[in-house]
Design a protein around this motif. Structure first.
Motif, mmCIF file in Angstrom:
data_model
loop_
_atom_site.group_PDB
_atom_site.id
_atom_site.type_symbol
_atom_site.label_atom_id
_atom_site.label_comp_id
_atom_site.label_asym_id
_atom_site.label_seq_id
_atom_site.Cartn_x
_atom_site.Cartn_y
_atom_site.Cartn_z
ATOM 1 N N ARG A 92 44.312 79.706 29.809
ATOM 2 C CA ARG A 92 44.336 80.499 31.043
ATOM 3 C C ARG A 92 43.098 80.215 31.882
ATOM 4 O O ARG A 92 43.188 80.026 33.108
ATOM 5 N N LYS A 93 41.930 80.160 31.258
ATOM 6 C CA LYS A 93 40.698 79.866 31.988
ATOM 7 C C LYS A 93 40.755 78.486 32.621
ATOM 8 O O LYS A 93 40.359 78.293 33.782
ATOM 9 N N ALA A 94 41.226 77.503 31.864
ATOM 10 C CA ALA A 94 41.307 76.143 32.397
ATOM 11 C C ALA A 94 42.296 76.063 33.555
ATOM 12 O O ALA A 94 42.040 75.383 34.560
ATOM 13 N N THR A 95 43.407 76.772 33.457
ATOM 14 C CA THR A 95 44.401 76.758 34.534
ATOM 15 C C THR A 95 43.858 77.392 35.796
ATOM 16 O O THR A 95 44.070 76.887 36.909
ATOM 17 N N GLU A 96 43.156 78.506 35.664
ATOM 18 C CA GLU A 96 42.578 79.163 36.841
ATOM 19 C C GLU A 96 41.544 78.257 37.516
ATOM 20 O O GLU A 96 41.485 78.181 38.747
ATOM 21 N N GLN A 97 40.728 77.582 36.735
ATOM 22 C CA GLN A 97 39.746 76.667 37.316
ATOM 23 C C GLN A 97 40.435 75.500 38.006
ATOM 24 O O GLN A 97 40.008 75.057 39.072
ATOM 25 N N ALA A 98 41.513 75.001 37.409
ATOM 26 C CA ALA A 98 42.234 73.881 38.015
ATOM 27 C C ALA A 98 42.837 74.279 39.357
ATOM 28 O O ALA A 98 42.846 73.491 40.316
ATOM 29 N N LYS A 99 43.345 75.500 39.465
ATOM 30 C CA LYS A 99 43.920 75.959 40.733
ATOM 31 C C LYS A 99 42.856 76.068 41.824
ATOM 32 O O LYS A 99 43.150 75.859 43.000
ATOM 33 N N ARG A 100 41.629 76.380 41.439
ATOM 34 C CA ARG A 100 40.555 76.537 42.436
ATOM 35 C C ARG A 100 40.005 75.190 42.895
ATOM 36 O O ARG A 100 39.333 75.131 43.931
ATOM 37 N N THR A 101 40.220 74.135 42.138
ATOM 38 C CA THR A 101 39.610 72.838 42.463
ATOM 39 C C THR A 101 40.655 71.791 42.837
ATOM 40 O O THR A 101 40.446 70.610 42.596
ATOM 41 N N MET A 102 41.763 72.203 43.416
ATOM 42 C CA MET A 102 42.819 71.260 43.773
ATOM 43 C C MET A 102 42.421 70.448 44.997
ATOM 44 O O MET A 102 41.773 70.951 45.913
ATOM 45 N N VAL A 103 42.794 69.177 44.993
ATOM 46 C CA VAL A 103 42.512 68.272 46.102
ATOM 47 C C VAL A 103 43.827 67.658 46.560
ATOM 48 O O VAL A 103 44.798 67.585 45.797
#
Length: 216
Positions: A92-103
């Protein structure tokens, strides 16, 4: 004379009603969160998960580190890493971080890269090549997860350095952020796309025949 405590059900009913109201509020919150997740239409892939041991006084303490890639399959992608005592929480933590750093990655015809590009990060080095239609995704491991969530259908990728998943992910993103489109280059240089690429192949024969035709 001692007063007998009143054993009415107001407090109990009030507390029970409060619990019911709070329960209904939590239900609406969960429904709204689910609607937001469905509206995003994001696809996530778990690249790797690793068990990490920390030596403390009295023994070892275990935790889990997850690496996740998230994309909308329409040209946007991101990656994230999370660490927690339990596997679901780390994901869950990794998914939330991935959503914030999308390019956003420019793609030609919505299926491949505009040009070949090389990306490096630490000991990781990858090369990404544009491919004709029907090639598919020729890549392995973490790079395949990136292209699938990105929505890229034709690409050839090769890892030339470290095969560590973190290095491969970061090197691939370094390459994707360096890729650009003819339209972006033309706007940056103050020119038209046709000035950079020249006439299209279907227009070249027509122009040549028009130039060779005798003037009547």
């Amino acid at each position: 004379m001692a007063r007998t405590p009143h054993s009415g059900g107001g407090g109990e009913h009030g507390g029970e009603g409060g619990d019911r109201r709070r329960g209904r509020g939590r239900g609406r919150e969960n429904e709204n969160r689910q609607e937001r997740q469905d509206g995003d239409e994001l696809k996530d892939k778990l690249v790797t998960i690793n068990r990490v041991a920390k030596v403390v006084k009295g023994g070892r303490r275990f935790s889990f580190a997850a690496l996740v890639v998230v994309g909308d399959q329409k040209g946007r992608v991101g990656w994230g890493a999370g660490k927690a005592r339990e596997v679901p929480e780390a994901i869950r933590k990794a998914t939330e971080q991935a959503k914030r750093t999308m390019v956003r990655v420019p793609m030609r015809e919505g299926r491949t890269l505009h040009h070949d590009v090389i990306g490096e990060f630490g000991a990781g080095r990858v090369i990404l090549r544009a491919a004709p239609a029907g090639t598919g995704i020729i890549a392995g491991g973490p790079m395949r997860a990136i292209f699938e969530t990105l929505g890229m259908g034709d690409v050839v990728a090769k890892c030339l350095g470290s095969t560590n998943p973190h290095n491969m992910i970061k090197a691939t993103f370094a390459a994707l952020t360096r890729s650009t489109s003819p339209r972006a280059v033309a706007s940056r240089r103050g020119k038209k796309v046709s000035d950079l690429l020249g006439p299209r192949k279907d227009q070249a024969p027509a122009e040549a025949s028009a130039a060779e035709a005798p003037n009547v």
